[in-house]
Design a protein around this motif. Sequence first.
Motif, PDB file in Angstrom:
ATOM      1  N   GLU A 553     -25.394   6.120  -3.725  1.00  0.00           N
ATOM      2  CA  GLU A 553     -24.160   5.608  -2.804  1.00  0.00           C
ATOM      3  C   GLU A 553     -25.002   4.231  -2.507  1.00  0.00           C
ATOM      4  OE1 GLU A 553     -23.808   6.603   1.788  1.00  0.00           O
ATOM      5  OE2 GLU A 553     -22.777   8.065   0.490  1.00  0.00           O
ATOM      6  N   LEU A 554     -24.321   3.111  -2.822  1.00  0.00           N
ATOM      7  CA  LEU A 554     -25.104   1.795  -2.496  1.00  0.00           C
ATOM      8  C   LEU A 554     -24.426   1.149  -1.439  1.00  0.00           C
ATOM      9  CD1 LEU A 554     -24.758   0.541  -6.288  1.00  0.00           C
ATOM     10  CD2 LEU A 554     -26.595   1.921  -5.078  1.00  0.00           C
ATOM     11  N   ASN A 555     -25.300   0.739  -0.534  1.00  0.00           N
ATOM     12  CA  ASN A 555     -24.717   0.433   0.770  1.00  0.00           C
ATOM     13  C   ASN A 555     -25.685  -0.876   1.232  1.00  0.00           C
ATOM     14  OD1 ASN A 555     -23.268   0.021   3.349  1.00  0.00           O
ATOM     15  ND2 ASN A 555     -24.564   1.932   4.235  1.00  0.00           N
ATOM     16  N   SER A 556     -25.456  -1.886   0.681  1.00  0.00           N
ATOM     17  CA  SER A 556     -26.211  -3.267   1.358  1.00  0.00           C
ATOM     18  C   SER A 556     -25.513  -4.196   1.934  1.00  0.00           C
ATOM     19  CB  SER A 556     -26.803  -3.987  -0.245  1.00  0.00           C
ATOM     20  OG  SER A 556     -25.866  -4.552  -0.801  1.00  0.00           O
ATOM     21  N   SER A 557     -24.221  -3.820   2.459  1.00  0.00           N
ATOM     22  CA  SER A 557     -23.344  -4.779   3.000  1.00  0.00           C
ATOM     23  C   SER A 557     -23.220  -6.291   2.662  1.00  0.00           C
ATOM     24  CB  SER A 557     -23.732  -4.948   4.433  1.00  0.00           C
ATOM     25  OG  SER A 557     -23.991  -3.676   5.414  1.00  0.00           O
ATOM     26  N   GLY A 558     -23.053  -6.231   1.135  1.00  0.00           N
ATOM     27  CA  GLY A 558     -23.011  -7.371   0.507  1.00  0.00           C
ATOM     28  C   GLY A 558     -24.223  -8.176   0.239  1.00  0.00           C
ATOM     29  N   THR A 559     -25.458  -8.025   0.716  1.00  0.00           N
ATOM     30  CA  THR A 559     -26.413  -8.642   0.583  1.00  0.00           C
ATOM     31  C   THR A 559     -27.046  -8.633  -0.719  1.00  0.00           C
ATOM     32  OG1 THR A 559     -27.872  -7.239   1.725  1.00  0.00           O
ATOM     33  CG2 THR A 559     -26.817  -8.410   3.284  1.00  0.00           C
ATOM     34  N   ILE A 560     -27.065  -7.420  -1.308  1.00  0.00           N
ATOM     35  CA  ILE A 560     -27.638  -7.065  -2.681  1.00  0.00           C
ATOM     36  C   ILE A 560     -26.713  -6.909  -3.642  1.00  0.00           C
ATOM     37  CG2 ILE A 560     -29.252  -5.905  -4.147  1.00  0.00           C
ATOM     38  CD1 ILE A 560     -30.752  -5.253  -1.541  1.00  0.00           C
ATOM     39  N   TYR A 561     -25.683  -6.011  -3.374  1.00  0.00           N
ATOM     40  CA  TYR A 561     -24.683  -5.534  -4.009  1.00  0.00           C
ATOM     41  C   TYR A 561     -23.204  -6.009  -3.640  1.00  0.00           C
ATOM     42  CZ  TYR A 561     -28.167  -1.916  -5.538  1.00  0.00           C
ATOM     43  OH  TYR A 561     -29.344  -1.509  -5.734  1.00  0.00           O
ATOM     44  N   THR A 562     -22.298  -5.943  -4.687  1.00  0.00           N
ATOM     45  CA  THR A 562     -20.929  -6.496  -4.238  1.00  0.00           C
ATOM     46  C   THR A 562     -20.295  -5.377  -3.433  1.00  0.00           C
ATOM     47  OG1 THR A 562     -20.184  -5.508  -6.376  1.00  0.00           O
ATOM     48  CG2 THR A 562     -20.672  -7.813  -6.224  1.00  0.00           C
ATOM     49  N   ASP A 563     -20.897  -4.936  -2.448  1.00  0.00           N
ATOM     50  CA  ASP A 563     -20.135  -3.690  -1.516  1.00  0.00           C
ATOM     51  C   ASP A 563     -19.788  -4.178  -0.005  1.00  0.00           C
ATOM     52  OD1 ASP A 563     -22.771  -4.377  -0.629  1.00  0.00           O
ATOM     53  OD2 ASP A 563     -23.408  -2.475  -0.766  1.00  0.00           O
ATOM     54  N   ASN A 564     -19.405  -5.469  -0.144  1.00  0.00           N
ATOM     55  CA  ASN A 564     -18.605  -5.964   1.231  1.00  0.00           C
ATOM     56  C   ASN A 564     -17.594  -5.187   1.627  1.00  0.00           C
ATOM     57  OD1 ASN A 564     -20.092  -8.893   1.422  1.00  0.00           O
ATOM     58  ND2 ASN A 564     -19.110  -8.758  -0.541  1.00  0.00           N
ATOM     59  N   ASP A 565     -16.958  -4.651   0.995  1.00  0.00           N
ATOM     60  CA  ASP A 565     -15.943  -3.698   1.515  1.00  0.00           C
ATOM     61  C   ASP A 565     -16.344  -2.127   1.665  1.00  0.00           C
ATOM     62  OD1 ASP A 565     -16.136  -2.989  -1.000  1.00  0.00           O
ATOM     63  OD2 ASP A 565     -13.972  -3.366  -1.504  1.00  0.00           O
ATOM     64  N   GLY A 566     -17.543  -1.823   1.745  1.00  0.00           N
ATOM     65  CA  GLY A 566     -18.052  -0.585   1.801  1.00  0.00           C
ATOM     66  C   GLY A 566     -18.948  -0.268   0.649  1.00  0.00           C
ATOM     67  N   PRO A 567     -19.658   1.077   0.680  1.00  0.00           N
ATOM     68  CA  PRO A 567     -20.348   1.568  -0.153  1.00  0.00           C
ATOM     69  C   PRO A 567     -19.799   2.026  -1.519  1.00  0.00           C
ATOM     70  CG  PRO A 567     -20.711   2.756   2.042  1.00  0.00           C
ATOM     71  CD  PRO A 567     -19.491   2.044   2.010  1.00  0.00           C
ATOM     72  N   ILE A 568     -20.687   1.660  -2.559  1.00  0.00           N
ATOM     73  CA  ILE A 568     -20.135   1.929  -3.917  1.00  0.00           C
ATOM     74  C   ILE A 568     -20.785   3.213  -4.519  1.00  0.00           C
ATOM     75  CG2 ILE A 568     -20.302   1.215  -6.247  1.00  0.00           C
ATOM     76  CD1 ILE A 568     -20.792  -1.565  -5.125  1.00  0.00           C
ATOM     77  N   ARG A 569     -20.122   3.974  -4.785  1.00  0.00           N
ATOM     78  CA  ARG A 569     -20.534   5.583  -5.266  1.00  0.00           C
ATOM     79  C   ARG A 569     -20.198   5.623  -6.805  1.00  0.00           C
ATOM     80  NH1 ARG A 569     -18.283   6.187  -0.288  1.00  0.00           N
ATOM     81  NH2 ARG A 569     -19.974   7.170   1.420  1.00  0.00           N
ATOM     82  N   TYR A 570     -20.967   6.374  -7.483  1.00  0.00           N
ATOM     83  CA  TYR A 570     -20.918   6.816  -8.835  1.00  0.00           C
ATOM     84  C   TYR A 570     -21.852   7.920  -9.052  1.00  0.00           C
ATOM     85  CZ  TYR A 570     -24.589   3.800 -10.592  1.00  0.00           C
ATOM     86  OH  TYR A 570     -25.713   3.415 -10.833  1.00  0.00           O
TER      87      TYR A 570
END
Length: 934
Positions: A553-570
């Motif tokens: 569950e990736l949650n960097s608020s767009g500062t590291i990952y492209t997760d500006n719209d919310g956490p990325i899960r896989y």
Amino acid sequence: MRKLILFSFLIFGVLGYSQTTIKGKVVDQNGQPVSSANVVIVGKAEGVVADFDGLFTLTTSEVPPFKLKVTSIGYSSSTVDVTSNNQNLTIKLTEEATQLGEIVISASRTPERIFESPVSVERFGLKDIKNTASSDFYDGLENLKGVDINTNSLTFKSINTRGFATFANTRFMQMVDQMDNSAPALNFPLGNLLGMTETDVLSVELLPGAASALYGANAFNGILFMRSKNPFDFQGISAYIKRGITSQEVSGDNTYTDFGIRAAYKFSDKFAGKVNFGYLNGTDWGADNETDKLFRGFTRDDLDYDGVNVYGDEVSQNMFSVAQILTKTIDPETGETILPAGAEALVPSVNVSRTGYNEKYLTDYNAESIKADWGLYYRPWENDFEISYVGKVGSGSTIYQGANRYAIDDFFLQQHKLEIKNDNFFLRGYLTEDKAGDSYDMVFTGININRAWKSDQQWFGEYVGTYVLSTLGGATSDQAHAAARAQAESGRYLPGTPEFQAAYERSINDPDLSSGSKFQDNSKIYHADANYNFSEIIEFADIQVGGSTRTYELNSSGTIYTDNDGPIRYSEFGVYTQIQKKLLEDRLKLTGSLRYDKSELFDGFFSPRLAAGYTLGENKNHNLRASFQTGFRNPTTQDLYIGLDVGRAILIGGAKDNLERDVRTYGVSQEAQDNLGQPATIEKSGDGAYNNSYLASSLQAFGASGNPADLKVANSNLAKPEQVTSFELGYRGKVSDVVIDLSGYYNVYKDFLSNETVVSTYYGEAGDNSLSVLALANGDYQAYQTYTNSEANVNSYGATLGIDTKVLGGFDLGANYTYSKLDFDQEANPDFRTNFNTPEHKFKANFGKTDLFENIGFNVAYRWSDSYFWEASFGDGQVPSFSVLDAQVNFTVPSLKSNFKVGASNLLGDEYFTAFGTGYVGSQYYVSWTINNL
């Protein structure tokens, strides 16, 4: 009544007789106590552990006569007879000249002698920890054969084996009590920054090479296993404190403190608990390399200077391109163009960079680690069946070097584990969560302090405008450049001023990289695994089955990952089985393993392993082994979903659904607006990096020749798992009093994961030889670093040789040599970077004696590394060869249950570095006091 009384006496007599109590003391050949020795009833799962003074008391229902087996790591086992109740024993253990009898678990997921391990394995136990000449046990691992430790900072060191090392070492796993302690956001462990306290370490095992058949994805280059002490076996309070100084030319002499305490208590035969706390504080190794990062020979007097440890000077523009814009830009105050038409003819087509700030002004070099863990252990039936909960928290400050240099400040990591196990199975689940704290990018801090004072547009505008006016006034080119920089630099924030400090504070607290440098992250990993050993059910072979599952569950608020719209899960999962069988009077040991892993993002993989070991000699003192094993590595979370602007390029992950997540707006050149009808701004996604790009190296060739034929289309492939096939041969044995451990390996890689630097144009299609070429000529393109797999053939091979013996009447002497070689055709693949980053030759030696005099011992360790070339996303450069000497003298005071140590790391004071761009490693001098460490 008489019969009843007689019967009662008989019963009580039997009960009294059945409670046998044995007391004793375990000592070595010199009569010194052997702490933490295991005292076990032969044939029974019943025993105790000797305390600090070697004393033990064993109460059992077993009726004499019976036998006790006494063992301790580093000593030959001893068996003694118990013939009566209340017997008092003194048991002498003889120190081994060999470590072949030590027990390891990691190689086969089951206890076995290191002598019989089917693959290479290294072990670092309690005796090694006590006698290490390094400043702590983690640093002491560097003296093991085949092991490389790259020093990022004082508190962050990266362990690796068999090549392909970076500080973001995603090919090497680190397990603490069977928990992967990689930070979810970073994909790798921060050394022992958030690891174990020294008093709680039971043993460290290191498994070099591929191990995916048992440990799954990312068990690729090796695994480090750290095991802690169980409070049922190790009780009491123990502590240590180390005080000393670090000495480095850049940072000077600074004090440091390292403190740890462990408290464990066995409340009953069913319940026990423990608590650990550790604290370290010091000053980090300062980095002040001012040489040109791009190896053009530039100094700070050059126009386009970019220093290695100078930040802010990465911002660079072409003077001619700026002049073209200024001749078409209207000044709102005068209503005229800023520069008159034709002024660009006076301006050379050269790049100019802004003035940067040295690293020492952008960090306080505070090195700190605060960590605590606790555990509750329950044995409902007072046997090996155990239910436990373990919690770990840690916070720290250090320096990390990745694509840029980062100040990791108040980084927080926590883990929580529930486990049910006995000798034949385990079922566990754990959570790992990190928070970035106040961490920030030092490069962007320098960039944005400059921008807070004066925007890039204003700075370059003033520079070019002043250059033109100076030239029209008759100045030479050098004079015009000097005047231009003086004007552009007017009012610059200088370190130490209130303006600089205010801009610095704003930057490190702002997560928007266009104006700040702070990282935000709160990522998590959820993991569960299980294993069952059927050895008690099936007799003909040792059979195990197991599996694991993991969710990111990736949650960097767009500062590291492209997760500006919310956490990325896989998620991903894996299942495996292993069978071991001994034949030919237990001389031949065969091992076969097979694992299947599947990520929701990729096709599944099978990872087989086959190994055979044969013991020779009348006394079974020689063992030959051969193995074939495979490994695979899923692309990391950053390989897949990163979307980070690091200045000269944007890092863009290679997951299919990541490309459209990274959307940015770019300004188009005035030339393209006027002559090609392009808009003033254009919005582009990361898709261009993978589907519309040129190799950056070919852009340089095109710039030099002007010939579009020199351009090479890149269009990087999306990332997918990489694989390795490893072949290994080895020998372990004892010849007279000399223990020899020799191994060699050959690795073949497929779909090797690495990076490509590419450029994607704002308009046109790569390879069209028209519009995209014009975009390159106009500077209308963005540089990217992609994460992709190479079709190039990448192989490596190497060997290790270790020799240990006793000389001169009991002195320990050991030496080892490691050879590592990359087998890769760089000329045929000039744009491919393997990041091998490993010396071809390494030599290490140690010499010492645990009992030089009564209660006094010493150890000296020496290591030498060949020179090697370091390449990584931060920068490339040569690492010169270096030699390091560590030494310690220790004093045991039995009456205080204490051990005192005086030691030094890098005693000779020859500063060195292990990676391009880091600070030089200086010396550490310390005094330590360890109390009651069983």
